[in-house]
Write an enzyme that holds these catalytic residues in place. Structure first.
Site, PDB file in Angstrom:
ATOM      1  N   PHE A 138      76.187  10.186  79.635  1.00 31.94           N
ATOM      2  CA  PHE A 138      77.481  10.842  79.516  1.00 31.94           C
ATOM      3  C   PHE A 138      77.907  11.548  80.788  1.00 31.94           C
ATOM      4  O   PHE A 138      78.972  12.125  80.848  1.00 31.94           O
ATOM      5  CB  PHE A 138      77.464  11.816  78.346  1.00 31.94           C
ATOM      6  CG  PHE A 138      77.025  11.174  77.073  1.00 31.94           C
ATOM      7  CD1 PHE A 138      75.820  11.496  76.495  1.00 31.94           C
ATOM      8  CD2 PHE A 138      77.814  10.206  76.478  1.00 31.94           C
ATOM      9  CE1 PHE A 138      75.407  10.878  75.336  1.00 31.94           C
ATOM     10  CE2 PHE A 138      77.403   9.586  75.308  1.00 31.94           C
ATOM     11  CZ  PHE A 138      76.196   9.918  74.737  1.00 31.94           C
ATOM     12  N   ASP A 158      71.031   9.729  69.941  1.00 34.78           N
ATOM     13  CA  ASP A 158      70.706   8.994  71.169  1.00 34.78           C
ATOM     14  C   ASP A 158      69.243   9.220  71.552  1.00 34.78           C
ATOM     15  O   ASP A 158      68.930   9.589  72.676  1.00 34.78           O
ATOM     16  CB  ASP A 158      71.658   9.401  72.297  1.00 34.78           C
ATOM     17  CG  ASP A 158      71.738   8.331  73.392  1.00 34.78           C
ATOM     18  OD1 ASP A 158      71.250   7.203  73.155  1.00 34.78           O
ATOM     19  OD2 ASP A 158      72.275   8.630  74.470  1.00 34.78           O
ATOM     20  N   GLY A 166      72.880  10.424  83.399  1.00 33.69           N
ATOM     21  CA  GLY A 166      72.644   9.994  82.031  1.00 33.69           C
ATOM     22  C   GLY A 166      73.841   9.244  81.505  1.00 33.69           C
ATOM     23  O   GLY A 166      74.775   8.935  82.248  1.00 33.69           O
TER      24      GLY A 166
END
Ligand code: NAG
Ligand code: NAG
Ligand code: NAG
Ligand code: NAG
Ligand code: NAG
Ligand code: NAG
Length: 673
Positions: free
Chosen positions: A370, A483, A368
């Site tokens: 992060f 997000d 993803g």
């Protein structure tokens, strides 16, 4: 050398002070009968088996122990008027053991050997300062403090600590002038081997200062090994300005929330020399383990001949096993900062390590924004989890973020991915979520071999809306997701949609200058005002949700640089254009064919446009969105004039878009990828 040895005799007469004279140094092979020669302060005491214990594992303790009488640390130079005094050579060696509160680490904070002008350290408090200083006195030159720290907690930001297992040389402050990861060089191959300070095992240290060369050397090794010939630290430093005439030698340690028992097991010191008398390791006591004392070290000096060779071999094998074990343990050891114990839902690193098979590549189920996501099975419960590993180089804001994450752990909603807990490990933050076996919505929309029929798509959209509504309006505080995107919508084993990663983007916003438009999010989902102000709000979440609505209905990403001719690159603009032409259904995903409910897909497309309004005030809130989606309220008329901004872009094909979805701005956005 002769001079430095004689000088103390003079000063004894001159200053009329009781300096230690016996061979100008001392040796303690254990401290059983030595209590009278030491000044013990705070929690320090001598245990029945003769170990000097600075602290036990209770909270908020300080413990010091100094040799009763001071030593002369300055020599007079009658020939050099510029430098009337120079620091004397000295050498000390001691064996210590640090036994953490919980086996396998997570103790704190280590201890120091110190040379101090006084032995009364009662003003010194804080554990992370080893009980030497408080925040006011630290760093002041008037401290005249020399220390060697054996530090087991990393305080990178405050004190620049290199890791949570290091040795450092400190002058007047715990910001070390030199430090290295605790290790020793072996004499043959010159490679270094890690020494785990808080392993509970006895470790020997040597500290030597050569007054002529002005070099401080610090060496450590497991107590079962001979002294390595190469020091761990060798620092050129003149200690003359630091030392006073009369200085005490001793140890200091302190505990806070993090606590270890700190033991000194044997100690020898020699003034005026660069080598201390060796300790007799067969006589020194063993550190108690888990409160139970074990028999003496007795590892050395065991006979000669064949028996000895066999013992050596056995010890070697044993040593290898122990080092492998210790290395593994060190890798898995819990290393906590003070604040970490304050927050609930903390996982043990070891469990997550085992769960993910050591964060094996093959366990990765997603990458993803992060970090990577690993599938894992918790060792105790056999429960499947997803572990998100976020690497962050900056430690800033991590504490605040964990505080928030910990509070988000209380969020429970059937359309949110449940955050079970967290774990911080050096530069990594690990978040543990329920495992979602069907992966992300994104994959269903865009992978060739997968599809979702309209009914499923419509249900999923309503479910995401419900999750977002809960975050915005139904929980005890407003949680801005920051997000929202198809990739963050996960599907459980029953294909129920759950929103993941809420609040995560905040980690990357901490400490950012708000005047720069450094926006975290994903291009195509970032509301125009967000790229200007950098401030995420529930209405910027609604904008992103609008993009998801269109994405699901159209089967196109919000921003498609490879859009075929006749289709606009920006999804919102393209849907608006179709709508403007009176053919909004042309925007529907071709994969659906004709099998959809016309009213529903129209609703979704128009609502998507409404949520994508460039003016945040003009967007509906999640309450209204859910009411429209469930048919409670009719959607207001959505047309070009009510969304005035679209018209301009249609009048002239060459015009750049007055709407701020623009590609122009997206180039300047940091997307956090
Ligand atoms: C540690 O020592 C203090 C006194 O110095 C004592 O009150 C406390 O109970 C001890 N704690 C443990 C865990 O042994
Ligand atoms: C230790 O000190 C801290 C701060 O001074 C305090 O918050 C905490 O309650 C103390 N803990 C114990 C066990 O006394
Ligand atoms: C040690 O310091 C404390 C407080 O700073 C003071 O009360 C005490 O008298 C001092 N003791 C000695 C021996 O200097
Ligand atoms: C350092 O300590 C001395 C004596 O305690 C004091 O006078 C001085 O103000 C301190 N300096 C700083 C920068 O704190
Ligand atoms: C130790 O380091 C500090 C800051 O890095 C520096 O100001 C100081 O002079 C150093 N001390 C010595 C004795 O080198
Ligand atoms: C310190 O270490 C250096 C480098 O190994 C060595 O040359 C020097 O003799 C050592 N000094 C003392 C006092 O041990």
């Amino acid at each position: 050398m002769a001079k430095s040895l004689l000088f103390p005799l003079f000063s004894l007469l001159l200053l009329n002070q009781a300096y230690s004279q016996s061979d100008y140094g001392f040796i303690f092979n254990g401290f059983k009968a030595s209590a009278s020669k030491l000044s013990l302060g705070g929690a320090s005491l001598i245990t029945p088996n003769g170990a000097l214990r600075l602290t036990n594992t209770s909270h908020n303790l300080t413990g010091h122990a100094f040799y009763n009488t001071p030593f002369h640390f300055l020599n007079k130079n009658s020939h050099d008027s510029q430098h009337p005094t120079t620091a004397s050579s000295f050498a000390t060696t001691f064996v210590f053991a640090i036994v953490p509160r919980f086996a396998g680490g997570s103790g704190g904070h280590g201890f120091v050997f110190t040379v101090s002008p006084h032995k009364n350290l009662s003003d010194g408090g804080r554990a992370n300062l080893f009980g030497l200083f408080n925040e006011v006195t630290m760093g002041n030159f008037s401290n005249h403090l020399f220390a060697v720290e054996f530090d087991t907690v990393q305080e990178l930001v405050r004190y620049g600590d290199i890791n949570d297992n290091h040795v450092g040389i400190d002058i007047n402050t715990v910001r070390s002038n030199a430090s290295k990861a605790a290790s020793y060089y072996d004499n043959s191959c010159k490679s270094s081997h890690e020494v785990v300070l808080e392993s509970g095992n006895p470790i020997q240290a040597w500290i030597e200062y050569d007054g002529a060369q002005k070099i401080v050397n610090v060496t450590i090794s497991p107590a079962s090994l001979p002294k390595p010939s190469k020091p761990l630290l060798s620092l050129a430093m003149d200690l003359s300005p630091i030392f006073k005439e009369s200085m005490y030698v001793g140890f200091s340690a302190a505990t806070e929330k993090l606590a270890s028992s700190h033991y000194i097991l044997g100690w020898s010191l020699k003034m005026g020399r660069t080598e201390a008398d060796p300790l007799d390791l067969s006589k020194i006591p063993s550190p108690p383990r888990n409160g139970t004392p074990s028999p003496g070290l007795g590892r050395r000096g065991i006979g000669i001949g064949a028996a000895s060779a066999m013992v050596t071999l056995a010890l070697l094998l044993c040593g290898i096993t122990i080092s492998v074990y210790m290395l593994r343990r060190a890798r898995l050891a819990e290393v906590l900062e003070d604040w970490e114990l304050d927050f609930p839902h903390r996982f043990r690193y070891k469990d997550l390590y085992i769960a993910t098979k050591g964060f094996k590549e093959s366990q990765i189920v997603g990458k993803g924004g992060f970090g990577s996501v690993y599938k894992g099975v918790l060792p105790k419960t056999r429960e499947e989890v997803a572990v998100k590993r976020i690497s962050h180089t900056s430690k800033q804001g991590v504490k605040e973020f964990v505080a928030e994450i910990a509070s988000l752990g209380k969020l429970r909603h059937r359309h949110l991915v449940h955050l079970q807990g967290w774990c911080k490990r050096k530069g990594d933050l690990l978040l543990v979520y329920d495992y979602m076996s069907n992966g992300s919505l994104d994959a269903f929309l865009f992978q060739e071999n997968r599809n979702l029929d309209w009914g499923e798509r419509f249900r999923i959209l309503k479910e995401i809306a419900a999750g977002l509504l809960y975050l915005h309006e139904e929980w005890e505080q407003v949680v801005v997701h920051r997000d929202v995107k198809a990739n963050n919508v996960l599907l459980d084993s029953n294909m129920n949609a759950r929103l993941g990663d809420f609040g995560l983007a905040k980690l990357y916003e901490h400490g950012k200058n708000p005047s720069t438009t450094h926006v975290v999010g994903t291009v195509g989902y970032i509301a125009p005002e967000l790229s200007l102000t950098g401030k995420a709000t529930s209405s910027s979440d609604v904008f992103a949700f609008g993009a998801v609505l269109l994405e699901v209905a159209c089967g196109r990403r919000p921003l498609d640089p490879n859009a075929s001719s006749g289709k606009q690159m920006i999804l919102q603009d393209w849907v608006a254009e179709c709508h403007e032409r009176g053919h909004i259904l042309e925007a529907a995903d071709p994969k659906l064919g004709n099998s959809y409910v016309k009213e529903e897909i129209e609703l979704v497309l128009k609502l998507g446009l409404l949520c994508s309004h460039p003016e945040p005030q003009a967007r509906p809130n999640m309450q209204q969105v859910t009411r429209y989606l469930s048919g409670f309220d009719p959607l207001p008329e959505v047309n070009a004039s009510s969304l005035g901004f679209f018209v301009g872009s249609l009048d002239s094909k060459t015009d750049s878009h007055p709407s701020s979805y623009g590609v122009m701005s997206s180039g300047s956005l940091a997307t956090g990828r």
